[in-house]
Design an enzyme around this catalytic site. Sequence first.
Site, mmCIF file in Angstrom:
data_model
loop_
_atom_site.group_PDB
_atom_site.id
_atom_site.type_symbol
_atom_site.label_atom_id
_atom_site.label_comp_id
_atom_site.label_asym_id
_atom_site.label_seq_id
_atom_site.Cartn_x
_atom_site.Cartn_y
_atom_site.Cartn_z
ATOM 1 N N ASP A 137 -30.516 10.822 64.893
ATOM 2 C CA ASP A 137 -30.690 12.285 64.961
ATOM 3 C C ASP A 137 -31.800 12.658 65.951
ATOM 4 O O ASP A 137 -31.704 13.636 66.684
ATOM 5 C CB ASP A 137 -31.101 12.832 63.574
ATOM 6 C CG ASP A 137 -29.924 12.884 62.627
ATOM 7 O OD1 ASP A 137 -28.783 13.037 63.091
ATOM 8 O OD2 ASP A 137 -30.155 12.775 61.406
ATOM 9 N N GLY A 179 -43.785 4.623 52.447
ATOM 10 C CA GLY A 179 -42.480 4.455 51.821
ATOM 11 C C GLY A 179 -42.584 4.366 50.319
ATOM 12 O O GLY A 179 -43.654 4.584 49.725
ATOM 13 N N HIS A 180 -41.476 4.058 49.722
ATOM 14 C CA HIS A 180 -41.406 3.951 48.272
ATOM 15 C C HIS A 180 -40.326 2.935 47.965
ATOM 16 O O HIS A 180 -39.275 2.918 48.604
ATOM 17 C CB HIS A 180 -41.020 5.331 47.692
ATOM 18 C CG HIS A 180 -40.925 5.329 46.213
ATOM 19 N ND1 HIS A 180 -42.005 5.550 45.393
ATOM 20 C CD2 HIS A 180 -39.875 5.111 45.396
ATOM 21 C CE1 HIS A 180 -41.609 5.479 44.134
ATOM 22 N NE2 HIS A 180 -40.321 5.216 44.111
ATOM 23 N N LYS A 184 -39.988 0.616 39.592
ATOM 24 C CA LYS A 184 -40.573 0.291 40.912
ATOM 25 C C LYS A 184 -40.683 -1.219 41.105
ATOM 26 O O LYS A 184 -40.713 -1.978 40.142
ATOM 27 C CB LYS A 184 -41.982 0.891 41.004
ATOM 28 C CG LYS A 184 -42.007 2.328 41.494
ATOM 29 C CD LYS A 184 -43.392 2.914 41.378
ATOM 30 C CE LYS A 184 -44.321 2.403 42.454
ATOM 31 N NZ LYS A 184 -44.023 2.922 43.777
ATOM 32 N N ASP A 228 -53.292 4.250 52.560
ATOM 33 C CA ASP A 228 -53.681 5.595 52.100
ATOM 34 C C ASP A 228 -52.605 6.189 51.203
ATOM 35 O O ASP A 228 -51.491 5.667 51.124
ATOM 36 C CB ASP A 228 -53.907 6.521 53.309
ATOM 37 C CG ASP A 228 -55.196 6.182 54.036
ATOM 38 O OD1 ASP A 228 -56.133 5.744 53.344
ATOM 39 O OD2 ASP A 228 -55.228 6.312 55.269
ATOM 40 N N ASP A 229 -52.947 7.335 50.561
ATOM 41 C CA ASP A 229 -51.948 7.974 49.688
ATOM 42 C C ASP A 229 -50.858 8.660 50.499
ATOM 43 O O ASP A 229 -49.750 8.845 50.029
ATOM 44 C CB ASP A 229 -52.639 9.013 48.784
ATOM 45 C CG ASP A 229 -53.400 8.299 47.666
ATOM 46 O OD1 ASP A 229 -53.026 7.144 47.359
ATOM 47 O OD2 ASP A 229 -54.356 8.879 47.136
ATOM 48 N N CYS A 249 -40.896 5.871 37.145
ATOM 49 C CA CYS A 249 -41.807 4.977 37.878
ATOM 50 C C CYS A 249 -41.740 3.553 37.341
ATOM 51 O O CYS A 249 -42.267 2.629 37.963
ATOM 52 C CB CYS A 249 -43.227 5.510 37.833
ATOM 53 S SG CYS A 249 -43.423 6.844 39.018
#
Length: 733
Positions: free
Chosen positions: A479, A529-530, A412, A438-439, A409
């Site tokens: 897809d 997202g991340h 990030k 939100d989470d 982490c």
Amino acid sequence: MDSANYIDIVLIGGGHAHAQVIKMWGMKPLAGVRLSLISPSSFTPYSGMLPGLVAGHYTFEQSHIDLRRLCHWAGVRYINDRAVAIDSTRKAVILASQPDLPCDFLSINNGITPDLSIEGAKEFAIGVKPISNFYQQWQTLLQQEACMISVVGAGIAGIELSLAMAERLRKENKAAKIQLIYPQKVLLPDAPQKLRQHLEVALQSYDVECLPGHRVNQFTADTIKCENDDGEHLNLNSDFHLLCTQAKPSGFAQESGLKCDEQGFILLNDALQSISHPWIFAAGDTAQQQNHPRPQAGVFAVRQGPILFKNLRRIAKGKKLRQYTPQQEFLKIISLGKKSAAASRGQKAISRTGLSAALVWNWKNHIDQKFMARFQKLPKRDMKKAQGSVTKLALPEESLLPAMHCEGCGAKVAADDLKNILQELSHSKALDTKTLTDDAARLSLPDNYELLQTVDSFHGLVSDPYEQGRIACLHAMSDIFAMGAKVHSAQAMISIAHAGENIVKRDLKRLLQGILYELERHHAQLVGGHSSLGDRNSIGLVVNGYSEPENILFKNALRAGDDLILTKALGSGIAFAAEQHGLAKGPWIDATIEQMLQSNYPAAQLAHEFKVRACTDITGFGLAGHLLEMLDGSALCAALDVNTLPLLEGVDTLLEREIRSSLFPQNMRNIRSHIDGKIPDILADPQTSGGLLIAVSAGKSDALLDALKEQGYHHSVRIGHIKAKHRDHIELL
Ligand SMILES: Cc1cc2nc3c(=O)[nH]c(=O)nc-3n(C[C@H](O)[C@H](O)[C@H](O)COP(=O)(O)OP(=O)(O)OC[C@H]3O[C@@H](n4cnc5c(N)ncnc54)[C@H](O)[C@@H]3O)c2cc1C
């Protein structure tokens, strides 16, 4: 994220000075500084060879610099667009079709264009610049048997082009006539008498009709209206009106507030800096050094290149800038149609006395070929590393990167940076800002719809994060489209190459802008997202789609007798492998990217309308790999007509040169036992954002093909059909 800020230098236009800056940058990059080029086309003309191109002495490629290839080699980011304004408050370039490009320093070398203010010029005349437009029209003109060509303006360019066109027309036995129209009483009034005589003799030898003392007032489709020195109004017949009149800058620099002279040329100090905006540099025809005004000529742009290179490096390092005084006089070598030329320096003509016209041409040819060789014969280097350095920045001698980067982490993007970027992008309809806080994302689908979910990820294939974002998003959404569904939402996992904090933020924003652009035009949203930091840019997307269960298309619902239709050309894997080796021409990569940026959604809509039997999208496993997936589990085989397979531009040449993607051997291994005989390599080429492969009942395939072509899928074609024989087998026709 690295706390140090890196420096972004943006170049507008790949003119003669910038082409040299890029080449020199490739030879000597600077740590912590990224260079980017904005250019509307991969090829930029080398002015000295243009008359030779028109006369047929040189090919298009001999007389043009391949900017995309040069940038790739030099580790310079290539932004395929046109600058339309500069926002000097935010230090950003406004682009014609992409989001703004922020930077720390800017340089402008975008040339000039003929003045189109004469009535009817915009509609009926063609300017000598941009050369690409003129050259295209010239090619069309060469197909005609007889016509009247008018060259308006008799500066060096107008005279050289009249002679070059006349030479070419003579070579091709065309009966076209050329007239040269100009307001002066004599040709090149400031040139030495002897040089003028050479030009007059050459024009006479080609029967070019000279019309001195004529001022053009209006163009219509087949007439040029003008007034001569005797006050007579004339209507000259003309089928092709070429404007070689006084040219001027496009005007965006002046409109953006840069101090310019009365004609709109950017005013520079002796360090090539704008006198009003010291963070902006300029070179070539578009600018004037305030203390040393000179006529617009390629030779000055060429000489300014190395100074500009030095000063861009020096300003980035905070060093004192070099001062430059351009030469007073310069050598003018004017080609005379065939392989002959006349030369002058200042008031002295250099020809006939000592050198024959053919020798002068050889001399010019030598100078021009030597200049072009700098960009054509690029020193060998690891192109893969060069591509990486586009996003990672140059990593030479004194790297500013910290020795260690945390993983997990710790790798990030900082929370406040991400929050700010999302805030800046909150105007996009594709950004669900409520869900993002939100989470986890909460999704609700309309009643009676099924959720479809897919995931895809890859490293940045192109150097512009905006295009990376668009391509990754289209590739991942494909897809969902192939199953006949609509896209509902997506989550993005983005890794940005380690760099200074400012550059990471800029790249992350640009990449997100690309993703949001595609989601918005497909009425979908980014719901989470991340983001992280890594060795290079990479993008993964989880895409959610929805459809009524009865409308879902499956890949293996085939029937014997169905036709197989492919909607896009093949070869993107090969094209990008070639780029890594420095063997791809710029326009080949342009065409490949253009196709990758074409959504499969309209094709999938047509598939739905035509009630096709089965559908899949062609991606990493290549055409044969995906076709075998369609056949999997059925008792059917496919008959593939390999002669019909559409290829992207340049791919046939690259196949002959044995260029293959790194995934090619594995793809080939997987298909070998399912295909008899010699398998064409293109069948195992992995595709990024490839087309759809559709199985449709034979009676509908013609109409479907027509509809696909109408929607812009120009390469779509019937490539074979399904047979009731041999399980999981492809028969080559
Ligand atoms: C037929 C002909 C023959 C010539 N022969 C000679 C000669 O022998 N010797 C000589 O010294 N001069 C010659 N010239 C003059 C010469 O062409 C120019 O002086 C020279 O091209 C100027 O170079 P530049 O670097 O300023 O810009 P250019 O060479 O014009 O390059 C400008 C670049 O900027 C790009 N661009 C334009 N607008 C934008 C935008 N908004 N955003 C991003 N990019 C943009 C263009 O696509 C182009 O790649 C000739 C001109 C002509 C027309």
